[in-house]
Design a protein around this motif. Structure first.
Motif, mmCIF file in Angstrom:
data_model
loop_
_atom_site.group_PDB
_atom_site.id
_atom_site.type_symbol
_atom_site.label_atom_id
_atom_site.label_comp_id
_atom_site.label_asym_id
_atom_site.label_seq_id
_atom_site.Cartn_x
_atom_site.Cartn_y
_atom_site.Cartn_z
ATOM 1 N N MET A 1 13.433 -20.443 23.275
ATOM 2 C CA MET A 1 12.584 -21.248 23.876
ATOM 3 C C MET A 1 11.475 -20.083 24.324
ATOM 4 S SD MET A 1 14.434 -24.242 25.273
ATOM 5 C CE MET A 1 15.443 -23.331 26.335
ATOM 6 N N TYR A 2 9.448 -20.355 24.420
ATOM 7 C CA TYR A 2 9.520 -19.621 25.118
ATOM 8 C C TYR A 2 8.904 -20.319 25.654
ATOM 9 C CZ TYR A 2 9.669 -15.956 21.706
ATOM 10 O OH TYR A 2 10.485 -14.530 21.187
ATOM 11 N N PRO A 3 8.088 -19.993 27.131
ATOM 12 C CA PRO A 3 7.008 -20.391 27.945
ATOM 13 C C PRO A 3 5.802 -20.218 27.423
ATOM 14 C CG PRO A 3 8.653 -18.766 28.860
ATOM 15 C CD PRO A 3 8.732 -18.592 27.534
ATOM 16 N N SER A 4 4.632 -21.056 27.601
ATOM 17 C CA SER A 4 3.263 -20.574 27.262
ATOM 18 C C SER A 4 2.426 -19.645 27.281
ATOM 19 C CB SER A 4 3.072 -22.169 27.698
ATOM 20 O OG SER A 4 2.264 -22.227 29.598
ATOM 21 N N ARG A 5 1.855 -19.550 26.961
ATOM 22 C CA ARG A 5 1.191 -18.027 27.124
ATOM 23 C C ARG A 5 0.592 -17.635 28.863
ATOM 24 N NH1 ARG A 5 -1.000 -18.506 22.257
ATOM 25 N NH2 ARG A 5 0.266 -16.487 20.779
ATOM 26 N N PHE A 6 1.085 -16.713 29.198
ATOM 27 C CA PHE A 6 0.856 -16.115 31.031
ATOM 28 C C PHE A 6 -0.268 -14.998 31.541
ATOM 29 C CE2 PHE A 6 4.885 -15.878 30.842
ATOM 30 C CZ PHE A 6 5.017 -14.359 31.362
ATOM 31 N N ALA A 7 -0.996 -14.596 32.113
ATOM 32 C CA ALA A 7 -0.918 -13.642 32.170
ATOM 33 C C ALA A 7 -0.193 -12.801 33.306
ATOM 34 C CB ALA A 7 -2.677 -13.117 32.674
ATOM 35 N N TYR A 8 -0.055 -11.692 32.686
ATOM 36 C CA TYR A 8 1.568 -11.400 34.096
ATOM 37 C C TYR A 8 0.671 -9.230 34.384
ATOM 38 C CZ TYR A 8 5.654 -8.159 34.761
ATOM 39 O OH TYR A 8 6.381 -7.427 35.601
ATOM 40 N N GLN A 9 1.096 -9.835 35.867
ATOM 41 C CA GLN A 9 0.421 -8.822 36.390
ATOM 42 C C GLN A 9 1.686 -8.126 37.836
ATOM 43 O OE1 GLN A 9 -2.922 -10.242 38.590
ATOM 44 N NE2 GLN A 9 -2.819 -8.729 39.484
ATOM 45 N N ARG A 10 1.678 -7.059 37.680
ATOM 46 C CA ARG A 10 3.052 -6.568 38.649
ATOM 47 C C ARG A 10 2.424 -6.275 39.632
ATOM 48 N NH1 ARG A 10 6.797 -2.797 36.113
ATOM 49 N NH2 ARG A 10 5.887 -1.230 37.020
ATOM 50 N N ALA A 11 2.722 -6.177 41.129
ATOM 51 C CA ALA A 11 2.559 -5.721 42.236
ATOM 52 C C ALA A 11 3.227 -4.353 42.499
ATOM 53 C CB ALA A 11 2.030 -6.639 43.701
ATOM 54 N N GLU A 12 2.231 -2.967 42.918
ATOM 55 C CA GLU A 12 2.987 -2.381 43.324
ATOM 56 C C GLU A 12 3.601 -1.529 45.303
ATOM 57 O OE1 GLU A 12 4.332 -0.082 40.997
ATOM 58 O OE2 GLU A 12 3.717 -1.152 39.503
ATOM 59 N N ASN A 13 2.742 -2.441 45.747
ATOM 60 C CA ASN A 13 3.522 -2.702 47.482
ATOM 61 C C ASN A 13 2.196 -3.763 47.593
ATOM 62 O OD1 ASN A 13 -0.076 -3.096 48.199
ATOM 63 N ND2 ASN A 13 0.411 -0.492 47.187
ATOM 64 N N LEU A 14 3.215 -4.619 48.830
ATOM 65 C CA LEU A 14 2.405 -6.004 49.582
ATOM 66 C C LEU A 14 1.444 -6.069 49.956
ATOM 67 C CD1 LEU A 14 3.999 -8.142 50.931
ATOM 68 C CD2 LEU A 14 4.868 -6.991 52.983
ATOM 69 N N THR A 15 0.354 -4.846 50.647
ATOM 70 C CA THR A 15 -0.607 -4.858 50.306
ATOM 71 C C THR A 15 -1.580 -5.731 49.227
ATOM 72 O OG1 THR A 15 -0.513 -3.066 52.179
ATOM 73 C CG2 THR A 15 -2.758 -4.128 51.405
ATOM 74 N N GLU A 16 -1.418 -4.604 48.078
ATOM 75 C CA GLU A 16 -1.637 -5.250 47.006
ATOM 76 C C GLU A 16 -1.556 -7.000 46.545
ATOM 77 O OE1 GLU A 16 -0.191 -3.012 43.676
ATOM 78 O OE2 GLU A 16 -0.689 -4.656 42.423
ATOM 79 N N ALA A 17 -0.028 -7.285 46.550
ATOM 80 C CA ALA A 17 0.157 -8.695 46.396
ATOM 81 C C ALA A 17 -0.399 -8.978 47.130
ATOM 82 C CB ALA A 17 1.444 -8.511 46.387
ATOM 83 N N LEU A 18 -0.734 -9.132 48.296
ATOM 84 C CA LEU A 18 -1.227 -10.436 49.845
ATOM 85 C C LEU A 18 -2.673 -10.024 49.240
ATOM 86 C CD1 LEU A 18 0.678 -8.756 52.909
ATOM 87 C CD2 LEU A 18 0.921 -11.174 51.073
ATOM 88 N N THR A 19 -3.155 -9.474 48.850
ATOM 89 C CA THR A 19 -4.233 -9.379 48.639
ATOM 90 C C THR A 19 -4.531 -10.117 46.691
ATOM 91 O OG1 THR A 19 -4.751 -7.208 48.922
ATOM 92 C CG2 THR A 19 -6.751 -7.768 47.449
ATOM 93 N N VAL A 20 -4.361 -10.066 45.863
ATOM 94 C CA VAL A 20 -4.537 -10.253 44.795
ATOM 95 C C VAL A 20 -3.736 -12.110 44.969
ATOM 96 C CG1 VAL A 20 -2.832 -11.364 42.923
ATOM 97 C CG2 VAL A 20 -3.845 -9.083 43.128
ATOM 98 N N LEU A 21 -3.218 -12.540 45.841
ATOM 99 C CA LEU A 21 -2.773 -13.968 46.242
ATOM 100 C C LEU A 21 -4.032 -14.557 46.832
ATOM 101 C CD1 LEU A 21 0.865 -13.536 47.327
ATOM 102 C CD2 LEU A 21 -0.122 -15.137 45.671
#
Lengths: 168, 294
Positions: free
Chosen positions: B1-21
């Motif tokens: 079973m596969y999920p539908s396609r999605f784009a993926y990115q990995r945050a390397e630190n919290l600041t980066e993650a919060l900025t993306v969000l």
């Protein structure tokens, strides 16, 4: 189709591949790398047939994306026995106790047993059963599986026998 | 079973993650341990265009005690709590962790993920509702501390904003004369609760119930704090009759939904019984803690 480059160490060997984000780790192992020892059972995160070790911890490879395994260290059932073909102590104990019937759950069951014995070897039956609670055996052949693990736990605690050893 | 396609990115630190969000808001969703999200995606019950993997954020790992608080960061695995040596009075942290799903799920699933998912039958919401817990939610601009009682809004819905990450829990360390217990009733090993009860109690100087916290799972659309039962007990001397009255109050303040795990009436009774048993264990532990060594 977007792909992402990942580098994963599996059974001591480095693999570098381009993968689609939605590729599940179990499919990566089986379809991309041909490591078909890891089985797909329920494919819904219940049965544990796809269990592997991720940095030494047992996890379900059907419930993780291959991209999440980037730069991680994985051991599959293929990585347990020595190059010479000598079985890992857990495989040896499963063989000795006839801890399998149809064998479908066995790779996952063995990986969970390895993790359990590394983490908290206990000879208590209840603790052993808790240790393999994430692995279903549809033949319901649990008793001999528990016996095999119990013997290894006993050996590990008293320091006799080979113990569980490290994967190679 | 596969999920539908999605784009993926990995945050390397919290600041980066919060900025993306902050830039993407609802257009991106957080992937932590994935033990609930990935099965839902595979079954195509959810289809997400973009995932932000926060699994490597070192800032969100670790458990520590400081200034009378126990801080549990969001990426703590259930397995970390299972092996964590709980401070006195917080026995139920380990008891809650032990009964979540199975070992493999506990090795990947995270505390923050479980709370943000807000499954009404999940174990962690009940446990932390029984404690004095603040949920720390961070965004680029702000850090909010929400009382856990204000965190769960509806089924699978929390007060967390799209641009926020749940970064940690702050739990007030119980005083010495405290005890807690978590009991769960399940259909089979590793299942969600039919009902479960978490109880935290502190014994006062004249053997009264000085503080009481009761959290429940499986008894409605959201994880619930049994405020009416707490009110019956607070300040009272413990005796069987008062516990029975609290049990009655608790059964009256919940509205369990009938499903394959049982009828509403059945779950109501299970919750009432589990609460009384959990209270008894917690009280016994608190009493043991408050008595001088014999």
């Amino acid at each position: 189709m977007e792909t992402i480059k990942i580098r994963v160490r599996i059974n001591g060997r480095e693999y570098e591949r381009e993968v689609e984000p939605r590729l599940l780790l179990v499919s990566f192992l089986r379809d991309e790398l041909g490591l078909t020892g890891t089985h797909i059972g329920c494919d819904t995160s219940h049965c544990g047939a796809c269990t592997i070790l991720l940095d030494g911890q047992n996890i379900k490879s059907c419930t993780m994306f291959a991209v999440q395994a980037d730069e991680r260290d994985i051991t599959t059932i293929e990585g347990l026995a020595a190059e010479s073909g000598k079985l890992h102590p857990v495989q040896e104990a499963f063989w000795k106790h006839h801890a399998l019937q149809c064998g479908y759950c066995t790779p996952g069951m063995v990986m969970s047993a390895v993790a359990f014995l590394e983490r908290q070897p206990s000879i208590e039956e209840q603790e052993i059963r808790r240790g393999i609670a994430g692995n279903l055996c549809r033949c319901t052949g649990y008793q001999f599986i528990v016996d095999a693990i119990q013997e290894l736990a006993q050996a590990k605690i008293t320091g006799t026998g080979e113990g569980t050893g490290e994967s190679k | 079973m596969y999920p539908s396609r999605f784009a993926y990115q990995r945050a390397e630190n919290l600041t980066e993650a919060l900025t993306v969000l902050d830039e993407c808001k609802d257009a991106i969703k957080i992937l932590a341990g994935g033990q609930s999200l990935i099965p839902l995606m595979k079954l195509r019950m959810v289809s997400l265009p973009r995932l932000l993997d926060v699994g490597r954020l070192q800032e969100l790992h670790g458990i520590c005690q400081e200034n009378g608080l126990l801080r549990i960061r969001a990426l703590s695995r259930h397995a970390d709590l299972e092996r964590f040596l709980s401070p006195p009075g917080l026995e139920m942290l380990r008891e809650g962790a032990r009964v979540i799903a199975d070992p493999q799920v506990r090795n990947l699933g995270t505390l923050g993920g479980a709370l943000a998912e807000a499954d009404p039958a999940g174990d962690w919401p009940a446990v932390f509702l029984a404690l004095d817990t603040s949920v720390v939610c961070r965004s680029v601009n702000e850090t909010r501390r929400l009382s856990i009682g204000d965190f769960f809004l509806d089924a699978y819905t929390t007060a967390l904003k799209p641009e926020e990450i749940l970064t940690e829990l702050e739990i007030t360390l119980p005083r010495a004369q405290s005890g807690s217990a978590y009991l769960k009733f399940e259909r089979k090993s590793g299942d969600f609760a039919i009902a479960s009860a978490a109880v935290m109690v502190e014994v006062g100087s004249s053997q009264e119930i000085r503080r009481i916290g009761i959290g429940l799972a499986g008894v409605g659309l959201i994880p619930m704090k049994a405020s009416k039962a707490e009110a019956v007990l607070r300040g009272q001397r413990f005796e069987p009759e008062i516990l029975r009255q609290a049990g009655e109050a608790l059964m009256n303040e919940i509205e369990p939904l009938a499903d394959l795990r049982g009828s509403s009436e059945y779950k109501r009774n299970v919750a009432g019984v589990l609460f009384q048993r959990a209270f008894t264990i917690a009280w016994e532990r608190a009493g043991r803690a408050s008595r001088p060594e014999a």
